[in-house]
Design a protein around this motif. Structure first.
Motif, mmCIF file in Angstrom:
data_model
loop_
_atom_site.group_PDB
_atom_site.id
_atom_site.type_symbol
_atom_site.label_atom_id
_atom_site.label_comp_id
_atom_site.label_asym_id
_atom_site.label_seq_id
_atom_site.Cartn_x
_atom_site.Cartn_y
_atom_site.Cartn_z
ATOM 1 N N ALA A 1 0.815 -1.214 0.000
ATOM 2 C CA ALA A 1 0.000 0.000 0.000
ATOM 3 C C ALA A 1 0.847 1.261 0.000
ATOM 4 O O ALA A 1 0.345 2.331 -0.284
ATOM 5 N N THR A 2 2.130 1.151 0.334
ATOM 6 C CA THR A 2 2.947 2.352 0.471
ATOM 7 C C THR A 2 4.104 2.418 -0.513
ATOM 8 O O THR A 2 4.454 3.489 -0.973
ATOM 9 N N GLU A 3 4.744 1.309 -0.819
ATOM 10 C CA GLU A 3 5.860 1.341 -1.741
ATOM 11 C C GLU A 3 5.356 1.558 -3.163
ATOM 12 O O GLU A 3 4.383 0.950 -3.592
ATOM 13 N N ASP A 4 6.036 2.420 -3.902
ATOM 14 C CA ASP A 4 5.643 2.675 -5.289
ATOM 15 C C ASP A 4 6.837 2.534 -6.224
ATOM 16 O O ASP A 4 6.878 3.126 -7.285
ATOM 17 N N TYR A 5 7.810 1.721 -5.836
ATOM 18 C CA TYR A 5 9.010 1.549 -6.635
ATOM 19 C C TYR A 5 9.686 0.236 -6.270
ATOM 20 O O TYR A 5 9.333 -0.417 -5.286
ATOM 21 N N LEU B 1 22.438 -0.401 -8.137
ATOM 22 C CA LEU B 1 21.007 -0.544 -7.918
ATOM 23 C C LEU B 1 20.315 0.705 -8.445
ATOM 24 O O LEU B 1 20.686 1.825 -8.090
ATOM 25 N N VAL B 2 19.310 0.505 -9.303
ATOM 26 C CA VAL B 2 18.583 1.615 -9.911
ATOM 27 C C VAL B 2 17.138 1.581 -9.434
ATOM 28 O O VAL B 2 16.473 0.541 -9.495
ATOM 29 N N ARG B 3 16.647 2.714 -8.959
ATOM 30 C CA ARG B 3 15.271 2.812 -8.490
ATOM 31 C C ARG B 3 14.340 3.035 -9.685
ATOM 32 O O ARG B 3 14.554 3.934 -10.496
ATOM 33 N N VAL B 4 13.302 2.195 -9.781
ATOM 34 C CA VAL B 4 12.335 2.281 -10.879
ATOM 35 C C VAL B 4 10.936 2.390 -10.289
ATOM 36 O O VAL B 4 10.499 1.527 -9.523
ATOM 37 N N ALA B 5 10.220 3.468 -10.633
ATOM 38 C CA ALA B 5 8.860 3.665 -10.133
ATOM 39 C C ALA B 5 7.891 2.718 -10.831
ATOM 40 O O ALA B 5 7.998 2.487 -12.042
ATOM 41 N N PHE B 6 6.949 2.147 -10.076
ATOM 42 C CA PHE B 6 5.945 1.269 -10.664
ATOM 43 C C PHE B 6 5.185 1.975 -11.791
ATOM 44 O O PHE B 6 4.902 1.383 -12.829
ATOM 45 N N ASN B 7 4.844 3.240 -11.577
ATOM 46 C CA ASN B 7 4.057 3.984 -12.556
ATOM 47 C C ASN B 7 4.803 4.212 -13.859
ATOM 48 O O ASN B 7 4.188 4.551 -14.878
ATOM 49 N N ASP B 8 6.123 4.045 -13.844
ATOM 50 C CA ASP B 8 6.931 4.262 -15.048
ATOM 51 C C ASP B 8 7.042 3.006 -15.904
ATOM 52 O O ASP B 8 7.450 3.065 -17.058
ATOM 53 N N VAL C 1 13.100 -4.167 -18.848
ATOM 54 C CA VAL C 1 12.018 -3.372 -18.275
ATOM 55 C C VAL C 1 11.794 -2.154 -19.171
ATOM 56 O O VAL C 1 12.662 -1.279 -19.283
ATOM 57 N N TYR C 2 10.622 -2.106 -19.821
ATOM 58 C CA TYR C 2 10.272 -1.003 -20.709
ATOM 59 C C TYR C 2 9.520 0.063 -19.916
ATOM 60 O O TYR C 2 8.590 -0.256 -19.176
ATOM 61 N N ARG C 3 9.919 1.329 -20.091
ATOM 62 C CA ARG C 3 9.383 2.416 -19.259
ATOM 63 C C ARG C 3 8.760 3.513 -20.115
ATOM 64 O O ARG C 3 9.156 3.728 -21.260
ATOM 65 N N GLU D 1 7.175 -11.358 -7.959
ATOM 66 C CA GLU D 1 6.934 -11.382 -6.515
ATOM 67 C C GLU D 1 7.063 -9.998 -5.882
ATOM 68 O O GLU D 1 6.491 -9.748 -4.817
ATOM 69 N N LYS D 2 7.805 -9.097 -6.532
ATOM 70 C CA LYS D 2 8.008 -7.758 -5.978
ATOM 71 C C LYS D 2 6.959 -6.756 -6.441
ATOM 72 O O LYS D 2 6.791 -5.705 -5.815
ATOM 73 N N LEU D 3 6.270 -7.058 -7.541
ATOM 74 C CA LEU D 3 5.324 -6.112 -8.123
ATOM 75 C C LEU D 3 3.943 -6.267 -7.494
ATOM 76 O O LEU D 3 3.492 -7.382 -7.248
ATOM 77 N N PRO D 4 3.237 -5.164 -7.242
ATOM 78 C CA PRO D 4 1.881 -5.254 -6.670
ATOM 79 C C PRO D 4 0.893 -5.841 -7.670
ATOM 80 O O PRO D 4 0.819 -5.396 -8.821
ATOM 81 N N SER D 5 0.140 -6.847 -7.246
ATOM 82 C CA SER D 5 -0.780 -7.551 -8.149
ATOM 83 C C SER D 5 -1.912 -6.662 -8.637
ATOM 84 O O SER D 5 -2.514 -6.941 -9.678
ATOM 85 N N ARG D 6 -2.223 -5.600 -7.919
ATOM 86 C CA ARG D 6 -3.291 -4.710 -8.362
ATOM 87 C C ARG D 6 -2.853 -3.857 -9.554
ATOM 88 O O ARG D 6 -3.678 -3.251 -10.239
#
Length: 253
Positions: A145-149, A158-165, A178-180, A199-204
């Motif tokens: 519910a809180t993590e977005d990356y 290590l590179v931070r990638v936002a879910f929304n991207d 990973v296509y952004r 396993e790391k990505l939110p199923s919603r």
């Protein structure tokens, strides 16, 4: 941050040089020198270290073979990282495949050594920050519910990638692409598996639709029974995932 290190090389001069470079570097602590990978493995049984400066071509057990052994054991609380030291540049790709942190080509000077050591320090500092983040989050709300990356290993960082991207993720044999949205023509190439990312990505927000693809649900432009379209890219839906995908399609009808 002080990083514990060992040096492993069957050439006495090379072993002495690496040991001297480690002792010269303020943020490194030399805790062992070994003239073979077998001796190093025995030494590591007494306790883990942060970095191994490791020669590749050695008798009995090569540096690459030791790296693969350590890769299997790096699933606990402590992760040991490797910086290869070798006279043969053809091993660079093999070093990347076993997730080496860096690669020093002999003969190297202290400046080159320090550059690799500094990269290691940056890596461990970043890992420390990443590992401390979920603790604070878990006290307030569920992680999803809180993590977005997420963080991806790209080359030696290590590179931070936002879910929304993320548009979609393609799984290859040993890597993922990973296509952004921010740069759709230049996917990020990471040495990991599609299953590990799933396993790391939110199923919603994400769905696996094929053994080789995970898609971002919000970026789907069109669907058929056998495919989804994201931008100009058509991604197949395999039989294995059609039931779950069918439930998703029902929301569109």
């Amino acid at each position: 941050m002080i990083l514990t290190c060992i040096a492993v090389d069957d050439e006495p001069l090379a072993l002495g040089l690496v040991g001297a470079f480690i002792e010269k570097t303020p943020f490194l602590q030399l805790v062992g020198r070994y003239s073979s990978a077998v001796e190093a493995l025995q030494g590591l049984m007494a306790g883990p270290v942060d970095i191994i400066f490791l020669d590749i071509q050695m008798p009995d057990l090569t540096g690459l073979e030791l790296a693969r052994v350590l890769e299997r054991s790096n699933r606990g609380a402590h992760t040991t990282r490797i910086i290869f030291t070798t006279a043969f540049d053809q091993f660079a790709l093999d070093g990347f495949r076993v997730d080496a942190l860096d690669y020093l080509l002999k003969p190297f000077n202290y400046e080159e050594f320090l550059r690799a050591a500094s990269k290691a320090r940056q890596y461990f500092e970043l890992v420390q920050r990443v590992e401390s983040t979920p603790v604070a989050i878990s006290q307030a709300a569920p992680v999803e519910a809180t993590e977005d990356y997420l963080f991806l290993k790209i080359e030696y960082q290590l590179v931070r990638v936002a879910f929304n991207d993320i548009l979609y993720i393609e799984g290859l044999k040993d890597y993922v692409k990973v296509y952004r949205q921010s740069d759709p023509t230049k996917p990020l190439l990471s040495l990991t598996s599609l299953k590990a990312l799933e396993e790391k990505l939110p199923s919603r927000q994400f769905m696996r639709v094929h053994r080789s693809y995970i898609v971002s649900l919000k970026n789907i432009n069109a669907v058929t029974r056998n495919s989804v379209q994201i931008g100009v890219t058509t991604i197949p839906v395999s039989d294995q995932y059609k039931d779950v995908f069918g439930e998703f399609i029902s929301r569109w009808l």
